[in-house]
Design a protein around this motif. Sequence first.
Motif, PDB file in Angstrom:
ATOM      1  N   TYR A  70      50.684  38.839  42.692  1.00  0.00           N
ATOM      2  CA  TYR A  70      50.189  38.782  44.062  1.00  0.00           C
ATOM      3  C   TYR A  70      48.773  38.216  44.091  1.00  0.00           C
ATOM      4  O   TYR A  70      48.470  37.324  44.852  1.00  0.00           O
ATOM      5  N   TRP A  71      47.911  38.740  43.252  1.00  0.00           N
ATOM      6  CA  TRP A  71      46.501  38.343  43.211  1.00  0.00           C
ATOM      7  C   TRP A  71      46.233  37.436  42.015  1.00  0.00           C
ATOM      8  O   TRP A  71      46.690  37.721  40.924  1.00  0.00           O
ATOM      9  N   GLN A 131      49.999  45.855  43.253  1.00  0.00           N
ATOM     10  CA  GLN A 131      50.562  44.517  43.127  1.00  0.00           C
ATOM     11  C   GLN A 131      50.102  43.920  41.800  1.00  0.00           C
ATOM     12  O   GLN A 131      49.097  44.329  41.245  1.00  0.00           O
ATOM     13  N   LYS A 173      49.975  34.815  45.415  1.00  0.00           N
ATOM     14  CA  LYS A 173      49.950  34.731  46.871  1.00  0.00           C
ATOM     15  C   LYS A 173      48.520  34.683  47.416  1.00  0.00           C
ATOM     16  O   LYS A 173      48.261  34.086  48.451  1.00  0.00           O
TER      17      LYS A 173
END
Length: 135
Positions: free
Chosen positions: A23-24, A56, A81
Amino acid sequence: MPYLFFLFVLSMASPAVAQDNKYWAVTQFDFAGVEASDVSTFQSLLVSELRAQSEQGVVQSDTSCTEATCAQAAGKALSAKVAIFGRLSRLGQKIIVDLTAIRVSDGGLRGSHRLTIDQVEDLEAASKRFAKSFV
Protein backbone atom coordinates in the motif's frame (compact mmCIF):
# COMPACT_ATOMS: atom_id res chain seq x y z
CA MET A 1 -1.51 -35.16 -10.09
CA PRO A 2 -4.02 -33.15 -7.98
CA TYR A 3 -1.05 -32.16 -5.79
CA LEU A 4 0.77 -30.64 -8.79
CA PHE A 5 -2.35 -28.75 -9.83
CA PHE A 6 -2.66 -27.34 -6.29
CA LEU A 7 0.99 -26.17 -6.36
CA PHE A 8 0.43 -24.52 -9.74
CA VAL A 9 -2.66 -22.65 -8.50
CA LEU A 10 -0.86 -21.62 -5.33
CA SER A 11 2.15 -20.33 -7.26
CA MET A 12 -0.09 -18.27 -9.54
CA ALA A 13 -1.98 -16.72 -6.62
CA SER A 14 1.04 -15.76 -4.54
CA PRO A 15 2.27 -12.79 -6.64
CA ALA A 16 -1.19 -11.21 -6.66
CA VAL A 17 -1.46 -11.49 -2.91
CA ALA A 18 1.99 -9.96 -2.46
CA GLN A 19 1.19 -7.04 -4.79
CA ASP A 20 -2.09 -6.26 -3.04
CA ASN A 21 -0.21 -5.97 0.23
CA LYS A 22 1.95 -3.07 -1.01
CA TYR A 23 0.00 0.00 0.00
CA TRP A 24 2.71 2.46 1.04
CA ALA A 25 6.01 3.16 -0.74
CA VAL A 26 8.49 5.23 1.24
CA THR A 27 11.24 6.82 -0.83
CA GLN A 28 14.66 7.75 0.49
CA PHE A 29 14.43 11.16 2.13
CA ASP A 30 16.54 14.10 1.04
CA PHE A 31 18.48 15.79 3.87
CA ALA A 32 20.69 18.75 4.69
CA GLY A 33 22.58 19.33 7.92
CA VAL A 34 21.28 16.08 9.41
CA GLU A 35 23.32 12.90 9.79
CA ALA A 36 22.53 10.22 7.20
CA SER A 37 22.20 7.64 9.99
CA ASP A 38 19.55 9.77 11.70
CA VAL A 39 17.60 10.08 8.44
CA SER A 40 17.81 6.33 7.88
CA THR A 41 16.63 5.64 11.43
CA PHE A 42 13.72 8.06 11.00
CA GLN A 43 12.73 6.35 7.76
CA SER A 44 12.79 2.92 9.45
CA LEU A 45 10.70 4.23 12.33
CA LEU A 46 8.17 5.73 9.89
CA VAL A 47 7.90 2.45 7.99
CA SER A 48 7.27 0.57 11.24
CA GLU A 49 4.63 3.07 12.32
CA LEU A 50 2.85 2.95 8.96
CA ARG A 51 2.72 -0.84 9.20
CA ALA A 52 1.40 -0.72 12.76
CA GLN A 53 -1.15 2.06 12.31
CA SER A 54 -2.50 1.18 8.87
CA GLU A 55 -2.10 -2.60 8.92
CA GLN A 56 -1.10 -2.27 5.25
CA GLY A 57 2.05 -3.36 3.48
CA VAL A 58 4.95 -0.92 3.28
CA VAL A 59 7.84 -1.08 0.84
CA GLN A 60 10.95 1.06 0.85
CA SER A 61 12.27 2.54 -2.36
CA ASP A 62 15.96 3.00 -3.10
CA THR A 63 15.05 6.17 -5.00
CA SER A 64 15.54 9.55 -3.36
CA CYS A 65 12.71 11.89 -4.37
CA THR A 66 12.13 15.60 -3.84
CA GLU A 67 9.19 15.92 -6.24
CA ALA A 68 5.83 14.22 -6.64
CA THR A 69 6.55 12.95 -10.17
CA CYS A 70 9.62 11.07 -8.91
CA ALA A 71 7.69 9.59 -5.98
CA GLN A 72 4.84 8.60 -8.28
CA ALA A 73 7.25 6.76 -10.59
CA ALA A 74 8.93 5.05 -7.62
CA GLY A 75 5.53 4.01 -6.26
CA LYS A 76 4.44 2.63 -9.63
CA ALA A 77 7.66 0.63 -9.92
CA LEU A 78 6.85 -0.97 -6.55
CA SER A 79 3.11 -1.44 -7.29
CA ALA A 80 2.17 0.74 -4.31
CA LYS A 81 -0.97 2.84 -3.92
CA VAL A 82 0.57 5.74 -1.95
CA ALA A 83 4.13 7.10 -2.11
CA ILE A 84 5.79 9.22 0.57
CA PHE A 85 8.73 11.53 -0.06
CA GLY A 86 10.32 14.33 1.90
CA ARG A 87 13.24 16.19 3.36
CA LEU A 88 14.88 16.63 6.75
CA SER A 89 16.78 19.92 7.22
CA ARG A 90 18.61 21.50 10.09
CA LEU A 91 17.86 25.13 10.92
CA GLY A 92 20.11 26.16 13.76
CA GLN A 93 19.46 23.66 16.53
CA LYS A 94 16.08 22.56 15.16
CA ILE A 95 15.28 19.89 12.60
CA ILE A 96 12.51 20.54 10.10
CA VAL A 97 10.82 17.45 8.69
CA ASP A 98 8.70 17.93 5.54
CA LEU A 99 6.87 14.86 4.22
CA THR A 100 4.34 14.51 1.43
CA ALA A 101 2.13 11.55 0.53
CA ILE A 102 0.71 11.22 -2.98
CA ARG A 103 -1.65 8.82 -4.68
CA VAL A 104 0.40 6.79 -7.14
CA SER A 105 -2.54 6.32 -9.51
CA ASP A 106 -2.89 9.99 -10.45
CA GLY A 107 -0.13 11.83 -8.54
CA GLY A 108 -2.74 13.64 -6.47
CA LEU A 109 -1.93 14.94 -3.01
CA ARG A 110 -2.96 12.70 -0.13
CA GLY A 111 -1.32 14.84 2.55
CA SER A 112 1.62 17.11 3.24
CA HIS A 113 2.92 17.91 6.71
CA ARG A 114 5.79 19.81 8.30
CA LEU A 115 7.06 19.23 11.80
CA THR A 116 9.82 21.10 13.60
CA ILE A 117 11.60 19.22 16.35
CA ASP A 118 14.16 20.37 18.91
CA GLN A 119 16.49 17.39 18.91
CA VAL A 120 17.23 14.28 16.92
CA GLU A 121 15.74 12.07 19.64
CA ASP A 122 12.34 13.58 18.83
CA LEU A 123 12.36 11.87 15.42
CA GLU A 124 10.76 8.80 17.01
CA ALA A 125 7.73 10.78 18.16
CA ALA A 126 7.68 12.58 14.81
CA SER A 127 7.46 9.25 12.95
CA LYS A 128 4.35 8.36 14.97
CA ARG A 129 2.73 11.73 14.25
CA PHE A 130 3.45 11.53 10.53
CA ALA A 131 2.12 7.98 10.28
CA LYS A 132 -1.05 8.95 12.14
CA SER A 133 -1.61 11.98 9.93
CA PHE A 134 -1.16 10.00 6.69
CA VAL A 135 -3.25 7.02 7.72
